[in-house]
Design a protein around this motif. Structure first.
Motif: not given
Length: 247
Positions: A50-53, A61-66
Motif C-alpha cells: 500500500g501507499g499514499i498518493s 506525489r506518492s509517499s508512505h509506500a510499503t
C-alpha cells in the motif's frame, strides 16, 4: 474470504488515534501515516502492499509506500495521469472507494495504459480510498493485491476506516506545515520591519506600510520582499566585516 482480525483492527486504529494526540512535529505525523499504511496492509486480507498518493495543482506525489514496487506503481499512475488512485483522489464514487477486482479483466479497461503494467508488475487487484475532497490537496490510500477478487465488502469497510484515520493524520500534517510556514513568514517580516525601523527611523506601523507599498509597486509577495531585505542586510553586514567594540 475471511473477515479481517477485528481485534487487530481496533488496536491499530486506537494506536493511530493515540499517536495523533501525542505528535508534536510534522515528522512525527508523517511517520504515523506510514505506520497506518503498514497496519492497513497487515489487517486487510489479501492486501500485499500500500501507499499514499496526493495531488496538488495537477501534480501527483506518492509517499508512505510499503516497498519500492508499490512506490513505482503509484508514481506510474502519476506519470500516466490514470489509475485507481487518480480516480479515487480526483473523481471518486459517492462512497469514496474505487475497487478494481481484476486489472487483467474488464476492470482494467477503465485505465488502459496503467492496468497492463500493474498486472505485469505482479498485482491483479487494487483498492483506493479517497482521503480528502476539499482544499488544494487531494489524496488517496492505495492497496494492492497479487490475487484477483480479494477485496470484498468487509475489506472495503476496513479500508474506509483506515482511510478516515489517514485523512485525519494528513490534515494534521498539512496544518502543521502551513502553521510552520506562517510562523516563518511572520518572523522574516518582523526582521524586515526592524531593519527598516533602524535604517529610516520609523515606527513599527510605518515600517510595515513601507513593506506593503514595496510589495504592491513591485508585484512581489510581501514575505518575498521581507526575505530580500533581510538577505540584503546580512550581505551588507558581511561586507562591512566584524564590528569593533569600544573599550
Amino acid at each position: 474470504m475471511d473477515d479481517p482480525d477485528h481485534e487487530q483492527l481496533v488496536k491499530s486504529l486506537r494506536s493511530a488515534a493515540e499517536q495523533l494526540t501525542e505528535n508534536r512535529s510534522i515528522r512525527d505525523l508523517e511517520a504515523t501515516v506510514g505506520k497506518l499504511v503498514h497496519a492497513a496492509v497487515a489487517t486487510i486480507p489479501g492486501a500485499d502492499g500500500g501507499g499514499i498518493s496526493r495531488t496538488e495543482q495537477g501534480t501527483v506525489r506518492s509517499s508512505h509506500a510499503t516497498d519500492n514496487a508499490i512506490l513505482g506503481l503509484d508514481q506510474l499512475q502519476s506519470e500516466l495521469g490514470q489509475g485507481p488512485c487518480i480516480t479515487a483522489a480526483d473523481d471518486p464514487p459517492p462512497a469514496g472507494i474505487v475497487v478494481a477486482q481484476d486489472l487483467a479483466g474488464p476492470d482494467g479497461e477503465r485505465w488502459p495504459a496503467y492496468a497492463p503494467r500493474c498486472v505485469h508488475a505482479g498485482f491483479r487487484a487494487m483498492m483506493s480510498v479517497q482521503l480528502s475532497l476539499h482544499g488544494r490537496r487531494r489524496s488517496a490510500l492505495n492497496l494492492y493485491a497479487r490475487a484477483p477478487g480479494v477485496f470484498d465488502a468487509s475489506a472495503e469497510l476496513t479500508a474506509g476506516l483506515f482511510g478516515v484515520q489517514a485523512a485525519t493524520l494528513l490534515h494534521g500534517a498539512d496544518h502543521a506545515a502551513d502553521l510552520g510556514h506562517a510562523l516563518a513568514s511572520r518572523d522574516v517580516i518582523g526582521q524586515a520591519k526592524g531593519i527598516l525601523m533602524e535604517r529610516f527611523t520609523v515606527d513599527d506601523d510605518e515600517a510595515f506600510q513601507m513593506l506593503v507599498e514595496s510589495s504592491q509597486e513591485t508585484n512581489v509577495k510581501l514575505v518575498d520582499v521581507a526575505t530580500w531585505l533581510t538577505s540584503e542586510a546580512r550581505t551588507r553586514r558581511a561586507d562591512a566585516g566584524p564590528r569593533r567594540h569600544r573599550g
